[in-house]
Enzyme design. Structure first.
Site, PDB file in Angstrom:
ATOM      1  N   GLU A 149       0.826  -1.213   0.000  1.00 47.44           N
ATOM      2  CA  GLU A 149       0.000   0.000   0.000  1.00 47.44           C
ATOM      3  C   GLU A 149       0.857   1.259   0.000  1.00 47.44           C
ATOM      4  O   GLU A 149       0.567   2.222  -0.689  1.00 47.44           O
ATOM      5  CB  GLU A 149      -0.953   0.005   1.201  1.00 47.44           C
ATOM      6  CG  GLU A 149      -2.095  -0.982   1.092  1.00 47.44           C
ATOM      7  CD  GLU A 149      -2.962  -0.736  -0.143  1.00 47.44           C
ATOM      8  OE1 GLU A 149      -3.046   0.412  -0.600  1.00 47.44           O
ATOM      9  OE2 GLU A 149      -3.519  -1.716  -0.668  1.00 47.44           O
ATOM     10  N   TYR A 188      -7.197   6.351   4.007  1.00 50.16           N
ATOM     11  CA  TYR A 188      -7.228   5.295   2.988  1.00 50.16           C
ATOM     12  C   TYR A 188      -6.373   4.106   3.414  1.00 50.16           C
ATOM     13  O   TYR A 188      -6.824   2.952   3.400  1.00 50.16           O
ATOM     14  CB  TYR A 188      -6.746   5.787   1.604  1.00 50.16           C
ATOM     15  CG  TYR A 188      -6.458   4.579   0.766  1.00 50.16           C
ATOM     16  CD1 TYR A 188      -7.504   3.818   0.254  1.00 50.16           C
ATOM     17  CD2 TYR A 188      -5.152   4.096   0.596  1.00 50.16           C
ATOM     18  CE1 TYR A 188      -7.269   2.626  -0.418  1.00 50.16           C
ATOM     19  CE2 TYR A 188      -4.908   2.910  -0.079  1.00 50.16           C
ATOM     20  CZ  TYR A 188      -5.973   2.190  -0.577  1.00 50.16           C
ATOM     21  OH  TYR A 188      -5.734   0.999  -1.219  1.00 50.16           O
ATOM     22  N   ASP A 201      -9.492   5.130  -2.187  1.00 53.88           N
ATOM     23  CA  ASP A 201      -8.348   5.819  -2.780  1.00 53.88           C
ATOM     24  C   ASP A 201      -8.859   6.696  -3.927  1.00 53.88           C
ATOM     25  O   ASP A 201     -10.067   6.823  -4.146  1.00 53.88           O
ATOM     26  CB  ASP A 201      -7.281   4.819  -3.260  1.00 53.88           C
ATOM     27  CG  ASP A 201      -7.702   4.108  -4.534  1.00 53.88           C
ATOM     28  OD1 ASP A 201      -8.918   4.019  -4.799  1.00 53.88           O
ATOM     29  OD2 ASP A 201      -6.818   3.655  -5.280  1.00 53.88           O
TER      30      ASP A 201
END
Ligand code: SF4
Length: 233
Positions: A38, A121, A139
């Site tokens: 991520e 997020y 996102d």
């Protein structure tokens, strides 16, 4: 809204089952590996992350190893990905995890956002992609999809809070389905509902979309996209 939401979810999940890319971070539920992916994906293209991700994990396979590393070694391993603040934050985060009583990453987004470099997020993404929590992860790609599908002409004016509220209502209650749903929304935004050239004519959720269903018949065969995008997260 309820009918549109149901139709959107069903069509999206059916499409994802057929079209999802096989990406390394989708094959794991290990919180560390999910987190590293991520952070890398925040400002870097998928194809580039695919090159660097295994190398970084080979050098720093877990939080403890990363926490013990020298800043210079982390920086070297990050070389080529750019945006080095991400590497610094990831390093600081590993150290914060190492100091926790259980030395593990929390599974609650409210706890996750307290860690270095973790925004709403990333907190949602780790909770759903590592722990299969039924929480949203919005996102840039997911936000664009939700705006276009549920706000239509008002897409650009929708407030982030309203987008998150819709995402929260859409996420299936079952954790495994929530994992697939969150991946699927982002995948649609990256591959089909792109920022500059949405492929509405061939979009799997078009019948449920306020934007795509407004296309005139003569536009339905023409709006083909040509860009590939994986938005920052
Ligand atoms: S129909 Fe068009 S605007 Fe709607 S989700 Fe699909 S690509 Fe995006």
């Amino acid at each position: 809204m309820a009918e549109r939401a149901q139709s959107f979810r069903r069509r999206l999940l059916n499409w994802y089952a057929r079209a999802a890319r096989d990406l390394p971070w989708r094959r794991t539920r290990d919180p560390y590996r999910v987190l590293v992916s991520e952070v890398m994906l925040q400002q870097t293209q998928v194809s580039r992350v695919e090159q660097f991700y295994p190398r970084f994990l080979a050098r720093f396979p877990d939080f403890a190893t990363l926490a013990r590393a020298r800043p210079r070694a982390v920086r070297e391993a990050w070389d080529g990905l750019g945006y080095y603040a991400r590497a610094r934050n990831l390093h600081a985060l590993a150290r914060a995890v190492a100091h926790r009583d259980d030395a593990t990453l929390p599974d609650d987004p409210a706890e996750l956002v307290k860690l270095p470099g973790v925004g709403p997020y990333t907190a949602g993404a780790v909770a759903t992609f590592a722990y299969e929590k039924a929480v949203p992860a919005v996102d840039t790609n997911a936000s664009r999809v939700i705006r276009r599908v549920f706000f239509g002409k008002r897409a650009a004016r929708a407030r982030p809070k309203d987008v998150w509220d819709i995402a929260r209502a859409l996420v299936p209650k079952d954790g495994k389905r929530a994992w697939r749903f969150n991946q699927a929304v982002m995948e649609l935004g990256a591959l089909v509902c792109r920022a500059r050239s949405p492929a509405c004519p061939t979009c799997p959720v078009r019948p449920a979309c306020r934007t795509g269903s407004r296309l005139a018949p003569d536009q339905r065969g023409r709006r083909q996209g040509d860009e590939s995008e994986r938005a920052g997260q």
